[in-house]
Design a protein around this motif. Structure first.
Motif, PDB file in Angstrom:
ATOM      1  N   ARG A   9       0.850  -1.191   0.000  1.00  0.00           N
ATOM      2  CA  ARG A   9       0.000   0.000   0.000  1.00  0.00           C
ATOM      3  C   ARG A   9       0.883   1.237   0.000  1.00  0.00           C
ATOM      4  O   ARG A   9       1.931   1.254   0.668  1.00  0.00           O
ATOM      5  CB  ARG A   9      -0.915   0.013   1.225  1.00  0.00           C
ATOM      6  CG  ARG A   9      -1.983   1.111   1.162  1.00  0.00           C
ATOM      7  CD  ARG A   9      -2.871   1.111   2.377  1.00  0.00           C
ATOM      8  NE  ARG A   9      -3.976   2.060   2.218  1.00  0.00           N
ATOM      9  CZ  ARG A   9      -4.851   2.369   3.160  1.00  0.00           C
ATOM     10  NH1 ARG A   9      -4.759   1.794   4.362  1.00  0.00           N
ATOM     11  NH2 ARG A   9      -5.823   3.244   2.926  1.00  0.00           N
ATOM     12  N   CYS A  10       0.466   2.272  -0.720  1.00  0.00           N
ATOM     13  CA  CYS A  10       1.275   3.485  -0.887  1.00  0.00           C
ATOM     14  C   CYS A  10       0.782   4.608   0.026  1.00  0.00           C
ATOM     15  O   CYS A  10      -0.427   4.778   0.221  1.00  0.00           O
ATOM     16  CB  CYS A  10       1.224   3.966  -2.335  1.00  0.00           C
ATOM     17  SG  CYS A  10       1.812   2.758  -3.537  1.00  0.00           S
ATOM     18  N   GLY A  11       1.742   5.367   0.544  1.00  0.00           N
ATOM     19  CA  GLY A  11       1.419   6.499   1.394  1.00  0.00           C
ATOM     20  C   GLY A  11       2.202   7.741   0.992  1.00  0.00           C
ATOM     21  O   GLY A  11       3.291   7.636   0.408  1.00  0.00           O
ATOM     22  N   MET A  30       0.631  10.837   7.549  1.00  0.00           N
ATOM     23  CA  MET A  30       0.536  10.151   6.268  1.00  0.00           C
ATOM     24  C   MET A  30      -0.833  10.343   5.608  1.00  0.00           C
ATOM     25  O   MET A  30      -1.862  10.412   6.283  1.00  0.00           O
ATOM     26  CB  MET A  30       0.765   8.649   6.450  1.00  0.00           C
ATOM     27  CG  MET A  30       2.104   8.257   7.039  1.00  0.00           C
ATOM     28  SD  MET A  30       3.515   8.694   5.990  1.00  0.00           S
ATOM     29  CE  MET A  30       3.061   7.927   4.437  1.00  0.00           C
ATOM     30  N   HIS A  31      -0.820  10.432   4.289  1.00  0.00           N
ATOM     31  CA  HIS A  31      -2.021  10.336   3.474  1.00  0.00           C
ATOM     32  C   HIS A  31      -1.926   9.008   2.727  1.00  0.00           C
ATOM     33  O   HIS A  31      -1.058   8.839   1.856  1.00  0.00           O
ATOM     34  CB  HIS A  31      -2.118  11.486   2.469  1.00  0.00           C
ATOM     35  CG  HIS A  31      -2.146  12.843   3.100  1.00  0.00           C
ATOM     36  ND1 HIS A  31      -3.308  13.485   3.459  1.00  0.00           N
ATOM     37  CD2 HIS A  31      -1.129  13.686   3.441  1.00  0.00           C
ATOM     38  CE1 HIS A  31      -3.034  14.663   3.986  1.00  0.00           C
ATOM     39  NE2 HIS A  31      -1.716  14.805   3.986  1.00  0.00           N
ATOM     40  N   TRP A  32      -2.788   8.051   3.056  1.00  0.00           N
ATOM     41  CA  TRP A  32      -2.712   6.724   2.457  1.00  0.00           C
ATOM     42  C   TRP A  32      -3.606   6.641   1.224  1.00  0.00           C
ATOM     43  O   TRP A  32      -4.755   7.076   1.251  1.00  0.00           O
ATOM     44  CB  TRP A  32      -3.127   5.655   3.460  1.00  0.00           C
ATOM     45  CG  TRP A  32      -2.205   5.547   4.625  1.00  0.00           C
ATOM     46  CD1 TRP A  32      -2.401   6.023   5.893  1.00  0.00           C
ATOM     47  CD2 TRP A  32      -0.910   4.935   4.616  1.00  0.00           C
ATOM     48  NE1 TRP A  32      -1.316   5.748   6.683  1.00  0.00           N
ATOM     49  CE2 TRP A  32      -0.381   5.075   5.935  1.00  0.00           C
ATOM     50  CE3 TRP A  32      -0.142   4.283   3.657  1.00  0.00           C
ATOM     51  CZ2 TRP A  32       0.875   4.586   6.289  1.00  0.00           C
ATOM     52  CZ3 TRP A  32       1.107   3.787   4.001  1.00  0.00           C
ATOM     53  CH2 TRP A  32       1.601   3.939   5.307  1.00  0.00           C
ATOM     54  N   GLU A  35      -6.905   1.264  -0.442  1.00  0.00           N
ATOM     55  CA  GLU A  35      -6.484  -0.118  -0.649  1.00  0.00           C
ATOM     56  C   GLU A  35      -7.100  -0.661  -1.930  1.00  0.00           C
ATOM     57  O   GLU A  35      -8.194  -0.265  -2.344  1.00  0.00           O
ATOM     58  CB  GLU A  35      -6.898  -0.980   0.542  1.00  0.00           C
ATOM     59  CG  GLU A  35      -6.172  -0.633   1.828  1.00  0.00           C
ATOM     60  CD  GLU A  35      -6.607  -1.497   2.984  1.00  0.00           C
ATOM     61  OE1 GLU A  35      -5.916  -2.485   3.289  1.00  0.00           O
ATOM     62  OE2 GLU A  35      -7.646  -1.166   3.591  1.00  0.00           O
ATOM     63  N   SER A 252       0.469   4.569  11.670  1.00  0.00           N
ATOM     64  CA  SER A 252      -0.790   4.519  10.928  1.00  0.00           C
ATOM     65  C   SER A 252      -0.811   3.469   9.826  1.00  0.00           C
ATOM     66  O   SER A 252      -1.834   3.294   9.157  1.00  0.00           O
ATOM     67  CB  SER A 252      -1.092   5.891  10.315  1.00  0.00           C
ATOM     68  OG  SER A 252      -0.065   6.275   9.411  1.00  0.00           O
ATOM     69  N   ALA A 253       0.294   2.732   9.626  1.00  0.00           N
ATOM     70  CA  ALA A 253       0.327   1.697   8.590  1.00  0.00           C
ATOM     71  C   ALA A 253      -0.598   0.541   8.926  1.00  0.00           C
ATOM     72  O   ALA A 253      -0.982  -0.227   8.038  1.00  0.00           O
ATOM     73  CB  ALA A 253       1.759   1.187   8.402  1.00  0.00           C
ATOM     74  N   TYR A 256      -0.252  -3.149   7.617  1.00  0.00           N
ATOM     75  CA  TYR A 256       0.888  -3.171   6.681  1.00  0.00           C
ATOM     76  C   TYR A 256       2.185  -2.905   7.444  1.00  0.00           C
ATOM     77  O   TYR A 256       2.795  -1.848   7.322  1.00  0.00           O
ATOM     78  CB  TYR A 256       0.677  -2.132   5.582  1.00  0.00           C
ATOM     79  CG  TYR A 256      -0.488  -2.439   4.679  1.00  0.00           C
ATOM     80  CD1 TYR A 256      -0.315  -3.078   3.466  1.00  0.00           C
ATOM     81  CD2 TYR A 256      -1.795  -2.090   5.059  1.00  0.00           C
ATOM     82  CE1 TYR A 256      -1.396  -3.368   2.636  1.00  0.00           C
ATOM     83  CE2 TYR A 256      -2.878  -2.376   4.241  1.00  0.00           C
ATOM     84  CZ  TYR A 256      -2.671  -3.019   3.032  1.00  0.00           C
ATOM     85  OH  TYR A 256      -3.740  -3.309   2.220  1.00  0.00           O
ATOM     86  N   ASP A 273       5.975   2.956   0.310  1.00  0.00           N
ATOM     87  CA  ASP A 273       5.030   1.856   0.266  1.00  0.00           C
ATOM     88  C   ASP A 273       5.345   0.898   1.401  1.00  0.00           C
ATOM     89  O   ASP A 273       6.492   0.771   1.822  1.00  0.00           O
ATOM     90  CB  ASP A 273       5.005   1.145  -1.093  1.00  0.00           C
ATOM     91  CG  ASP A 273       6.354   0.594  -1.510  1.00  0.00           C
ATOM     92  OD1 ASP A 273       7.295   0.586  -0.690  1.00  0.00           O
ATOM     93  OD2 ASP A 273       6.487   0.167  -2.672  1.00  0.00           O
TER      94      ASP A 273
END
Length: 297
Positions: A9-11, A30-32, A35, A252-253, A256, A273
């Protein structure tokens, strides 16, 4: 048949890389990105700011096909995705789509070792259109080739695709007077052999006068962590570097928390990521269906 599957997943965050390295990611704002559906993911995010919007180029991967392509995501000022579309697909797997401006053009240098080489693309009429410019010839088929303009010439950092050991633990370097080549492999290749800090993993840059190359720590798992590799000497005959500590994952991951293998920068943002490892029976069943489909095709 392997059951485990890496799901990425990208942040995004608005801190520069220097501040990220100094302060860490644990409590970074973070801005995620959303998904993906089950057994699909976006990974290897690289930013590029166009005339009106911030764009992210990323690998799109689906375990049902096991074929990577490059997607273009356009974000608004609040970092919400307002458009997404495919922008590069080849017969071979693509990933790690570095996009950068140089010599009056915009370029993409994606990972494509299954093609048997490395192709440099030039942007056509817009960020969704790319034209093959040239094949970069090196001393091996490269993995995750990462460019840097420094001291009036181009440098390229990469790992050889020869074996699992070299892909995860060897670092090669080449240099050129022009981005399009010819490229000259460093006589000391491999300049580094260390599974903790050799495979490139993001945007190479100069911070406070020092070259910093993000590298992957693959001792525990592929893409287990990102470390900064501080390069103290880089010239035609010599290379010296020191690896920093691995970056802690953002709180906040959430799920992940099994690894990170990209730290990229550009357009005023930093991207990462992170992954979790899926070991479910559903993943095994997906592989069985794929295998059976090939058998009866």
């Amino acid at each position: 048949m392997p059951r485990r599957k890496d799901i990425w997943r990208c942040g995004l965050l608005t801190l520069p890389v220097g501040e990220v390295l100094a302060g860490g990611l644990s409590h970074a704002p973070m801005h995620w990105l959303p998904e993906e559906p089950a057994f699909r993911f976006l990974a290897d995010p690289f930013p590029w700011r166009g005339r009106d919007h911030l764009h992210i180029f990323a690998e799109r991967y689906d375990y049902a096909t096991r074929h990577g392509t490059i997607d273009l995501l356009t974000l608004d000022e609040g970092f919400r995705v307002i458009d997404r579309r495919p922008c590069l697909r080849e017969d071979w797997h693509l990933s790690y789509p570095q996009v950068f401006d140089a010599d009056g053009a915009t370029w993409m240098l994606p990972e494509a070792y299954r093609s048997g080489g490395l192709t440099l693309y030039r942007m056509g009429k817009g960020p969704e259109g790319w034209v093959r410019e040239t094949e970069i010839r090196l001393d091996c088929v490269p993995v995750d080739a990462t460019p840097l303009r420094h001291d009036g010439r181009w440098w390229l950092f990469y790992s050889p695709a020869d074996s699992k050991v070299t892909k995860l633990g060897h670092l090669h370097v080449a240099w050129s007077e022009r981005l399009t080549g010819p490229w000259h492999p460093h006589p000391g290749n491999p300049v580094r052999i260390d599974s903790t800090s050799s495979r490139p993993g993001g945007t190479a840059m100069v911070l406070d006068g020092r070259i910093m190359l993000p590298v992957q720590d693959c001792t525990r798992t592929y893409g287990g962590a990102i470390r900064p590799l501080w390069i103290d000497r880089l010239d035609e005959t010599g290379f010296a570097a020191r690896a920093g500590a691995p970056l802690a994952l953002p709180v906040s991951a959430g799920l992940y928390r099994d690894g990170m293998h990209t730290l990229s920068s550009g357009g005023g943002v930093t991207l990462i990521d992170v992954k979790h490892i899926d070991r479910s029976l559903a993943g095994l069943w997906l592989d069985l269906k794929r295998t059976l489909g090939r058998s009866f095709a």
